[in-house]
Design a protein around this motif. Sequence first.
Motif, PDB file in Angstrom:
ATOM      1  N   ALA A 279       0.809  -1.218   0.000  1.00 39.08           N
ATOM      2  CA  ALA A 279       0.000   0.000   0.000  1.00 39.08           C
ATOM      3  C   ALA A 279       0.840   1.264   0.000  1.00 39.08           C
ATOM      4  N   PHE A 280       1.970   1.217   0.684  1.00 41.52           N
ATOM      5  CA  PHE A 280       2.739   2.440   0.893  1.00 41.52           C
ATOM      6  C   PHE A 280       4.085   2.420   0.166  1.00 41.52           C
ATOM      7  N   ASP A 281       4.117   1.785  -0.997  1.00 40.87           N
ATOM      8  CA  ASP A 281       5.376   1.645  -1.717  1.00 40.87           C
ATOM      9  C   ASP A 281       5.689   2.836  -2.613  1.00 40.87           C
ATOM     10  N   SER A 282       4.811   3.819  -2.650  1.00 42.23           N
ATOM     11  CA  SER A 282       5.038   4.978  -3.507  1.00 42.23           C
ATOM     12  C   SER A 282       4.369   6.199  -2.894  1.00 42.23           C
ATOM     13  N   GLU A 283       4.397   7.301  -3.606  1.00 44.59           N
ATOM     14  CA  GLU A 283       3.823   8.527  -3.085  1.00 44.59           C
ATOM     15  C   GLU A 283       2.324   8.381  -2.865  1.00 44.59           C
ATOM     16  N   LEU A 284       1.859   9.019  -1.783  1.00 47.51           N
ATOM     17  CA  LEU A 284       0.443   8.973  -1.432  1.00 47.51           C
ATOM     18  C   LEU A 284      -0.095  10.400  -1.323  1.00 47.51           C
ATOM     19  N   PRO A 285      -1.394  10.596  -1.493  1.00 47.02           N
ATOM     20  CA  PRO A 285      -1.972  11.936  -1.369  1.00 47.02           C
ATOM     21  C   PRO A 285      -1.713  12.511   0.020  1.00 47.02           C
ATOM     22  N   LEU A 286      -1.149  13.704   0.072  1.00 47.39           N
ATOM     23  CA  LEU A 286      -0.803  14.312   1.353  1.00 47.39           C
ATOM     24  C   LEU A 286      -2.029  14.470   2.247  1.00 47.39           C
ATOM     25  N   GLY A 287      -3.160  14.864   1.653  1.00 45.99           N
ATOM     26  CA  GLY A 287      -4.364  15.048   2.449  1.00 45.99           C
ATOM     27  C   GLY A 287      -4.815  13.774   3.115  1.00 45.99           C
ATOM     28  N   SER A 288      -4.679  12.640   2.425  1.00 46.53           N
ATOM     29  CA  SER A 288      -5.096  11.354   2.996  1.00 46.53           C
ATOM     30  C   SER A 288      -4.189  10.935   4.150  1.00 46.53           C
ATOM     31  N   VAL A 289      -2.877  11.116   3.952  1.00 44.04           N
ATOM     32  CA  VAL A 289      -1.931  10.757   5.003  1.00 44.04           C
ATOM     33  C   VAL A 289      -2.152  11.634   6.232  1.00 44.04           C
ATOM     34  N   ALA A 290      -2.357  12.933   6.011  1.00 42.04           N
ATOM     35  CA  ALA A 290      -2.614  13.843   7.131  1.00 42.04           C
ATOM     36  C   ALA A 290      -3.911  13.474   7.841  1.00 42.04           C
TER      37      ALA A 290
ATOM     38  N   SER B  44      -3.742   3.362  -2.750  1.00 44.43           N
ATOM     39  CA  SER B  44      -4.227   2.629  -1.585  1.00 44.43           C
ATOM     40  C   SER B  44      -5.497   3.248  -1.007  1.00 44.43           C
ATOM     41  N   TYR B  45      -5.481   4.556  -0.796  1.00 46.40           N
ATOM     42  CA  TYR B  45      -6.651   5.226  -0.225  1.00 46.40           C
ATOM     43  C   TYR B  45      -7.815   5.244  -1.209  1.00 46.40           C
ATOM     44  N   GLY B  46      -7.517   5.529  -2.470  1.00 38.16           N
ATOM     45  CA  GLY B  46      -8.579   5.642  -3.466  1.00 38.16           C
ATOM     46  C   GLY B  46      -9.341   4.351  -3.679  1.00 38.16           C
ATOM     47  N   ILE B  47      -8.618   3.245  -3.779  1.00 43.33           N
ATOM     48  CA  ILE B  47      -9.273   1.954  -4.002  1.00 43.33           C
ATOM     49  C   ILE B  47     -10.103   1.554  -2.788  1.00 43.33           C
ATOM     50  N   SER B  48      -9.594   1.800  -1.586  1.00 41.92           N
ATOM     51  CA  SER B  48     -10.374   1.450  -0.392  1.00 41.92           C
ATOM     52  C   SER B  48     -11.667   2.248  -0.345  1.00 41.92           C
ATOM     53  N   ASN B  49     -11.620   3.500  -0.741  1.00 37.55           N
ATOM     54  CA  ASN B  49     -12.846   4.310  -0.774  1.00 37.55           C
ATOM     55  C   ASN B  49     -13.832   3.794  -1.817  1.00 37.55           C
ATOM     56  N   ASP B  50     -13.298   3.334  -2.961  1.00 32.97           N
ATOM     57  CA  ASP B  50     -14.167   2.755  -3.989  1.00 32.97           C
ATOM     58  C   ASP B  50     -14.869   1.506  -3.478  1.00 32.97           C
TER      59      ASP B  50
END
Length: 295
Positions: free
Chosen positions: A50-61, A100-106
């Motif tokens: 899930a965390f092997d690349s850049e993630l949306p800053l807003g989601s991580v925050a 990671s975040y986007g797919i879980s929301n879907d």
Amino acid sequence: MPWRRLWRPVRSAGQGRGSSTDPRHPRGPSKVYVCALVLLPPFGAVAQSAFDSELPLGSVAASSSAFAGAVTLTKKLASSLAKDCVDVSTWVSNAPGGHSYGISNDVRGSAFATDGENFDDFADRSVLTVVDGAYTENTGVAWAVAAGASEVVAFAGPDGLVELFAGGSEKFGVCPGCALYFQIFETSADDAAAQFEAFESLALPSDSFQFLTGIKLGTIRTKTLDNQWFGISSGSDVTLHVLDVESEKLRIGGSFTFNSFDDYATLVGEIMITMTAPGNVEKVQKALAEWFQVS
């Protein structure tokens, strides 16, 4: 590495019982749920994917700020909030490539739209809830040591740090509004607290600061304890540098704390004035040079 077991519900159709004239037991097809045992990869493998690349800053925050996320462990309260479309936690999946975040929301959105018909997707995508790390370790020190760090710089006060030492408290508050503590250092909590108290204090250059009440800095040298939850083995030397900024009248922000976010800019200004004041700047420069190995 062990795999996780999950009992996955499986829906099948069966013949109903009773008489068609009896509204309590209508005859006809009914939906029956059974459970099938499936194996999911360990949490570490999910996180690696899930965390092997850049993630949306807003989601991580948002994950870092999910301070009420533990209510998801309280079924009645979580169900009540879900009915009102209130979500106090964040969700991740095993989707790589920053999705990671986007797919879980879907997946979760589809569950609401289909009344849970897509429960296979939750297992296949290893959808997990992620909440504020304060519930298990609010300083980040234990995570750094677990990752192999032998020298750590912590921007924190003694609260939370002292609990990492032998004999420290194991829990604070009442769950779901609780925090758990894990001891990872062999030095006693009482000894660590005494060392924190003896840290050098910077002189405040003004008595009219609005928020800043003090700045302390110092170092504790200790060894690790065995801790199965963090995968830490005993006997490793650790040097813990601490910069403790003490303030008052400020909380975590937001209108419910009656703090304007501009107040934090004021605090930062007070910190910089203090750290660069004559008599303090040399101490700060010396500490930074040692801690971060810069000249």
